[in-house]
Write a protein that holds these residues in place. Structure first.
Motif, short mmCIF file in Angstrom:
data_model
loop_
_atom_site.label_atom_id
_atom_site.label_comp_id
_atom_site.label_asym_id
_atom_site.label_seq_id
_atom_site.Cartn_x
_atom_site.Cartn_y
_atom_site.Cartn_z
N MET A 1 -57.69 28.51 -0.63
CA MET A 1 -57.05 28.79 -1.93
C MET A 1 -55.81 27.91 -2.04
SD MET A 1 -57.30 30.41 -4.70
CE MET A 1 -58.65 31.48 -4.30
N ALA A 2 -55.49 27.59 -3.28
CA ALA A 2 -54.37 26.69 -3.52
C ALA A 2 -53.06 27.33 -3.04
CB ALA A 2 -54.27 26.39 -5.00
N GLU A 3 -52.14 26.44 -2.61
CA GLU A 3 -50.86 26.94 -2.14
C GLU A 3 -49.90 27.05 -3.31
OE1 GLU A 3 -51.76 24.39 1.85
OE2 GLU A 3 -50.03 23.90 0.63
N LEU A 4 -49.10 28.09 -3.26
CA LEU A 4 -48.12 28.26 -4.31
C LEU A 4 -46.80 27.68 -3.83
CD1 LEU A 4 -48.01 29.79 -7.07
CD2 LEU A 4 -46.85 31.61 -5.85
N PRO A 5 -46.16 26.84 -4.62
CA PRO A 5 -44.85 26.32 -4.21
C PRO A 5 -43.90 27.46 -3.93
CG PRO A 5 -45.66 25.13 -6.11
CD PRO A 5 -46.60 26.27 -5.90
N LYS A 6 -43.09 27.28 -2.93
CA LYS A 6 -42.22 28.36 -2.48
C LYS A 6 -41.27 28.81 -3.57
CE LYS A 6 -39.23 29.54 1.32
NZ LYS A 6 -38.48 29.05 2.46
N ILE A 7 -40.75 27.88 -4.32
CA ILE A 7 -39.82 28.21 -5.38
C ILE A 7 -40.50 29.14 -6.41
CG2 ILE A 7 -40.36 26.00 -6.52
CD1 ILE A 7 -37.10 28.00 -6.91
N VAL A 8 -41.75 28.87 -6.67
CA VAL A 8 -42.48 29.68 -7.65
C VAL A 8 -42.62 31.11 -7.11
CG1 VAL A 8 -44.65 29.99 -8.86
CG2 VAL A 8 -43.73 27.70 -8.54
N TRP A 9 -42.93 31.21 -5.83
CA TRP A 9 -43.08 32.53 -5.24
C TRP A 9 -41.79 33.32 -5.35
CZ3 TRP A 9 -41.05 35.52 -1.38
CH2 TRP A 9 -41.83 36.61 -0.96
N HIS A 10 -40.69 32.67 -5.04
CA HIS A 10 -39.41 33.37 -5.10
C HIS A 10 -39.04 33.79 -6.51
CE1 HIS A 10 -37.86 33.42 -1.01
NE2 HIS A 10 -38.43 32.25 -0.83
N LEU A 12 -41.04 34.30 -8.98
CA LEU A 12 -42.00 35.33 -9.41
C LEU A 12 -41.60 36.68 -8.83
CD1 LEU A 12 -44.62 35.12 -11.08
CD2 LEU A 12 -45.86 34.91 -8.95
N GLN A 91 -65.59 32.59 -3.04
CA GLN A 91 -64.33 31.89 -3.25
C GLN A 91 -64.51 30.39 -3.30
OE1 GLN A 91 -61.34 33.04 -0.46
NE2 GLN A 91 -61.57 35.21 -0.91
N PHE B 191 -32.09 27.07 -3.80
CA PHE B 191 -32.82 25.93 -4.32
C PHE B 191 -31.94 25.12 -5.26
CE2 PHE B 191 -36.91 27.00 -2.68
CZ PHE B 191 -36.96 28.38 -2.64
N THR B 199 -38.72 25.74 -12.82
CA THR B 199 -39.70 26.76 -12.41
C THR B 199 -39.71 27.92 -13.39
OG1 THR B 199 -39.33 26.17 -10.10
CG2 THR B 199 -40.45 28.24 -10.52
N TYR B 218 -50.50 36.61 -5.10
CA TYR B 218 -49.53 36.08 -4.14
C TYR B 218 -48.45 37.07 -3.75
CZ TYR B 218 -51.53 31.44 -4.75
OH TYR B 218 -52.37 30.36 -4.75
N SER B 239 -60.91 33.34 -8.76
CA SER B 239 -60.63 32.27 -7.80
C SER B 239 -60.37 30.96 -8.53
CB SER B 239 -61.82 32.13 -6.85
OG SER B 239 -61.66 31.00 -6.04
N GLU B 243 -56.68 28.75 -8.85
CA GLU B 243 -56.57 27.30 -8.58
C GLU B 243 -55.98 26.58 -9.78
OE1 GLU B 243 -59.03 26.80 -4.80
OE2 GLU B 243 -57.73 25.43 -5.90
N THR B 246 -52.21 27.50 -10.42
CA THR B 246 -51.32 26.90 -9.43
C THR B 246 -51.17 25.41 -9.70
OG1 THR B 246 -52.34 28.45 -7.90
CG2 THR B 246 -50.83 26.89 -6.98
N ILE B 297 -47.65 29.39 1.79
CA ILE B 297 -46.32 29.98 1.85
C ILE B 297 -46.43 31.37 2.47
CG2 ILE B 297 -44.38 30.81 0.48
CD1 ILE B 297 -44.60 27.81 0.50
#
Lengths: 464, 299
Positions: A1-10, A12, A91, B191, B199, B218, B239, B243, B246, B297
C-alpha cells in the motif's frame, strides 16, 4: 500500500484529535466537530439511507472525528474472516496475474463443460438424470420451466412438458401422490436392477444421504420437502421402520419383460456381464419412458388448481407463486438456482429475515426496505429465527422447526424426536454459528444441538 | 383530520395528511394502541428534527415515505409501555440485542451487562414529570430498529470504556506493575512552516469521503474490508482509492511547496525526508534505493 508522507499523517491526526486546526479549515472543523450525528443518523448512514446532503455532512464529520469513527466500526456486524491470501489478492492484483487466472479459469470451465457433455450423452447417466426427484417440478410450478431452460438440455421430462397438451382437469391430491409414488417405485426397481448388475455401486438416481431427518411416524410423506432432499417414500419409511421396503411392481404403463428377453441385447454367451449391462440399459430406457409420461401428468396437474390442495396440507412447505409486485425479484431468485440439485441452490440475492409481531416469518430482498411474508406454515406462530447465509432456521409453536438452505425458496420440516415421540414444546430460541453448528431451545428448557446442519440432533439438558 | 382522540386536530397540508393516513395504516400502529393523531405527532416531531427548514413538499413526502414506519410504531408504542408492542419487540429483537452486544463487547459477561443495561433504558426505569423516560422515544425510523439498537449499544460501550479509563487508579496500576514511562522528549516533530501550510491546503481540498478513508486507514488502522463495508463498496475499490488519494496528496503538496518558493527537487525532498525521524532506514537511503523502498510511516 502507498506510503503516507509523515507530515500528512501528523496534520490528519491533529484535525481528528480536535487540536487547533490551521485557519484554512477552522470553520469547517469547528462546525462539524461540534455536532456529533445522533444514533439515527449514524444508523441511516451505515444503511445508506441518508439523503445526499445529510450523507455529505455526516461524512465530513466522520472524516475529522475519531470517536464517531470508532463508534461506527463497532456497529458494523462481523464478517467471516477471509484468508490472508484472499486479502492479499484483493489488495494487489497485477494485470499479468489476472490474465493467468483467466486463462486457467477458461481451461477449467471448458474441461467442466466437456465432462458435463460426456455425462449427459452417456446412455446410462441420461436415464439417471430423468429420474431426479419428481417432487421438484410439482412443487415449484412457477420455476419448473425456468429450471428446465437452465438445465442445459436435460432430456425428457421437463423440457418435453412445454409441448404437452393443455393441463387436464384437476384431480385429487391423493391421485397426484399415488402417481409420484409410482414413478419412484419404478425408479427404485431400476436402481435395484442396476445395483444387481454392479454390486457395490451406489445409486445415483436418489441420493439417500445417511442420517437424514427422521419423519414423524405415521405421518404422510410430505410431497415437497422430502423429495427435494432426495428421500423417497420407500427409503423414508424404511428409515423409520428400520429396514428396506420391498420393491413393488409398477402399476403404470407397459408390462415388464423378463430381463433375459429384452430385444437387442447382447447374446454372446461368453460375455454375460455385457448382456446384463445391455439389458439393464434397455430396462432403464423403458422406465424412463414411463416416468416421462407419468411426470407430464404430474407437472400438468401441478400447474393447475391442485397447487391450492397441496398448500392445504399442514406440513408441506410450498413456495408461494410470486406476487405480482415482486414477480421480477422472485423470478431472478428462482432462475439463479441450479436445476438438478436444489439442495445446493444458492440464490444470488441476499435475503434478510425477521418475525412479525404476529409470529409470521418475513423476508426482505432489498436490504430491509420492503418485507413480504414467507409462506412456511400458516398454522404456526414463529418465535425464534436464525439465519446464516442462505441457511434459515425458524421455529415456533408446538415444536415446529423449519429449515431452508436456499434463502427460503424451499423449506424442510424438522421434527425433533425424543424416544419416538415428537417434541411439541414451543421453540423459543435458535442459535446457529455457521451452517452446521447450532442449538435449538424449547420452552421446557431443553436444548437440542446439531453439528451437521440438522441431520442429527442431540438433546442437552440446560443448567439454569 | 380526525385523530380519534378528540384533541386539537393537527394542521397539515392535504398531501401530507393523506400520506400520514397511508403511513399509519402501513405501520400497524393501531394494534399497538397508537391513534392516528399520536402517530402524526410522532412523524411531525421527526420531520421537525431532520427535515431542513427550506424543504419543499416533495422533499417532505419523500422524507416521510423513507421512514421505517412499522418499526417506528413498535418502538414508540413500547416507549408508551404497550404490552403487545413489547411482545413484538422481544420476539424480534431480544436475541439480536444480545448478539449485537456480544459482537461489540466480545466478552460474555460484559456483553450481557451491556445488553441488560440498554434494556433498562429502553424500558424506561426513570420517570420525568410522571412519564416514563424510554430511550425508544429517540428512535426516529431513519434506519432499521436493529441497526439503531446496535448503534446505541456501541455508544453505550464507548462511554463505559471512557469512564473506566478515567477511573483507573494510579496506585493500583503501579501495584500491578504497570510502568509509567517518561514523556517523549520531542513528541511532535517540527516541520517547515511552508510544508505545514501546503499540507493543510491539500488536505482541505480533499473530498470528505477521501479524508474519511485516509483517517480510517492510516490513523485508526481499519482494514480495507471494514472501510469498504462502511461505504458500501468492495475492499479492492478502497485499496485503489487509497493509492489514488495518497498519490494526489503528494502531488498537491509538492505543487503547494513550489508555489511557496521551493524548487521541485526541494519540495520532493521536504516531503520525503525528515532527518530527525530515526525510524527511516538510513542504510536504504545511503545505498540510494529511492523513495519506493522507504518504510511506511510508523507513528
Amino acid at each position: 500500500m502507498a506510503e503516507l508522507p509523515k507530515i500528512v499523517w501528523h496534520r490528519l491526526r491533529r484535525t481528528s484529535a480536535g487540536a487547533a486546526p490551521s485557519p484554512a479549515v477552522a470553520s469547517v472543523a469547528e462546525r462539524t466537530k461540534s455536532e456529533h450525528p445522533d444514533a439515527n443518523l449514524l444508523t441511516a448512514f451505515l444503511e445508506q439511507s441518508l439523503t445526499k446532503r445529510e450523507r455529505a455532512l455526516v461524512m465530513s464529520h466522520l472524516a475529522e472525528c475519531a470517536e464517531c469513527r470508532e463508534q461506527i466500526s463497532l456497529v458494523l456486524p462481523e464478517l467471516e474472516p477471509e484468508s490472508p491470501l484472499a486479502l492479499r489478492r484483493a489488495q494487489r492484483r497485477p494485470v499479468w496475474r489476472l490474465w493467468q487466472t483467466l486463462r486457467w479459469g477458461a481451461l477449467a470451465a471448458s474441461l467442466g463443460a466437456l465432462a458435463v457433455l460426456v455425462v449427459l450423452h452417456h446412455p446410462a447417466s441420461n436415464v439417471l438424470q430423468k429420474v431426479s426427484p419428481p417432487g421438484e417440478p410439482a412443487s415449484v410450478p412457477a420455476a419448473a420451466n425456468s429450471q428446465a431452460e437452465n438445465s442445459g438440455g436435460t432430456p425428457g421430462a421437463l423440457s418435453a412438458d412445454r409441448s404437452v397438451s393443455p393441463p387436464r382437469p384437476s384431480r385429487k391430491a391423493e391421485d397426484m401422490q399415488a402417481e409420484e409414488q409410482a414413478i419412484l417405485r419404478s425408479s427404485n426397481k431400476y436402481r435395484s436392477a442396476k445395483a444387481k448388475d454392479q454390486p457395490g455401486s451406489s445409486s445415483l438416481a436418489f441420493t439417500h444421504e445417511p442420517g437424514e431427518r427422521v419423519a414423524e411416524p405415521g405421518a404422510p410423506a410430505p410431497a415437497v420437502s422430502v423429495f427435494r432432499r432426495g428421500v423417497t417414500p420407500e427409503s423414508h419409511n424404511s428409515s423409520v421402520a428400520g429396514g428396506p421396503s420391498p420393491i413393488e411392481p409398477s402399476k403404470e404403463g407397459a408390462t415388464r419383460e423378463p430381463l433375459e428377453k429384452v430385444p437387442g441385447a447382447v447374446t454372446d454367451s461368453s460375455s454375460t456381464q455385457e448382456l446384463a449391462n445391455a439389458q439393464t440399459r434397455e430396462f432403464g430406457r423403458e422406465v424412463a419412458r414411463e416416468e416421462t409420461a407419468a411426470r407430464k401428468k404430474v407437472v400438468a396437474k401441478g400447474e393447475s388448481s391442485n397447487l391450492a390442495e397441496m398448500k392445504s396440507r399442514p406440513e408441506v412447505a410450498v413456495p408461494t407463486p410470486p406476487a405480482s409486485a415482486h414477480a421480477d425479484e422472485f423470478r431472478s431468485v428462482y432462475q439463479s438456482a441450479p436445476t438438478t440439485r436444489p439442495t445446493s441452490a444458492r440464490p444470488a440475492v441476499v435475503a434478510q429475515w425477521t418475525l412479525s409481531s404476529s409470529g409470521k416469518l418475513e423476508r426482505s430482498l432489498d436490504d430491509g426496505r420492503t418485507w413480504t411474508e414467507a409462506e412456511v406454515d400458516r398454522n404456526i406462530t414463529f418465535r425464534a429465527l436464525a439465519a446464516v447465509g442462505s441457511d434459515v432456521w425458524v421455529g415456533g409453536s408446538k415444536g415446529a422447526l423449519y429449515h431452508s438452505m436456499d434463502s427460503g425458496m424451499h423449506w424442510d420440516r424438522v421434527n425433533l424426536l425424543l424416544e419416538g415421540t415428537t417434541v411439541t414444546d414451543d421453540i423459543i430460541r435458535i442459535d446457529f454459528e455457521d451452517s452446521r453448528h447450532g442449538t435449538v431451545t424449547t420452552a421446557a428448557g431443553v436444548s437440542w444441538v446439531t453439528v451437521d446442519g440438522g441431520r442429527h440432533w442431540t438433546k442437552e439438558v440446560s443448567i439454569r | 383530520m380526525d385523530d380519534r382522540t378528540g384533541s386539537t386536530p393537527l394542521e397539515l397540508a392535504p398531501d401530507l395528511q393523506k400520506l400520514f393516513v397511508e403511513l399509519y395504516g402501513k405501520s400497524g400502529a393501531e394494534k399497538f394502541g397508537l391513534t392516528l393523531g399520536d402517530f402524526a405527532r410522532i412523524l411531525i416531531e421527526i420531520g421537525a428534527k431532520y427535515l431542513p427548514a427550506d424543504a419543499g413538499p416533495a422533499e417532505a413526502v419523500e422524507f416521510y415515505t423513507s421512514l421505517r414506519v412499522e418499526e417506528l410504531a413498535v418502538a414508540r408504542a413500547c416507549a408508551r409501555a404497550n404490552d403487545s408492542a413489547w411482545e413484538a419487540f422481544l420476539i424480534r429483537y431480544r436475541e439480536k440485542l444480545y448478539d449485537a452486544a456480544h459482537a461489540i463487547a466480545k466478552e460474555d459477561s460484559r456483553a450481557r451487562e451491556l445488553a441488560d443495561s440498554l434494556y433498562a433504558d429502553l424500558f424506561g426505569t426513570e420517570t420525568r414529570d410522571g412519564q416514563r423516560v424510554s430511550k425508544l422515544n429517540y428512535y426516529a425510523g431513519r434506519g432499521s430498529l436493529e441497526g439503531w439498537l446496535r448503534t446505541v449499544l456501541a455508544q453505550e460501550y464507548v462511554n463505559r470504556c471512557r469512564a473506566e479509563r478515567r477511573l483507573v487508579s494510579l496506585d493500583e496500576q503501579s501495584e500491578a506493575g504497570v510502568q509509567f514511562r517518561a514523556a517523549d522528549a520531542d513528541p511532535d516533530p517540527v516541520f517547515d512552516l511552508r510544508l505545514e501550510a501546503a499540507t493543510d491546503e491539500a488536505l482541505a481540498a480533499l473530498d470528505a469521503e477521501d479524508k474519511f478513508i485516509l483517517a480510517s486507514y492510516y490513523l485508526d488502522g481499519r482494514t480495507l474490508a471494514d472501510i469498504g463495508r462502511v461505504l458500501g463498496v468492495h475492499e479492492a475499490t478502497i485499496s485503489r482509492r487509497v493509492e489514488r488519494i495518497t498519490d494526489s496528496l503528494s502531488k498537491a503538496i509538492t505543487k503547494g511547496l513550489i508555489r511557496r518558493g521551493m524548487s521541485r527537487r526541494q519540495a520532493e525532498e521536504a516531503l520525503r525526508i525528515d532527518v530527525r525521524d530515526f525510524s527511516i532506514d538510513l542504510r536504504a537511503r545511503l545505498v540510494g534505493k529511492g523513495a519506493r523502498n522507504e518504510p511506511k510511516i510508523v507513528p
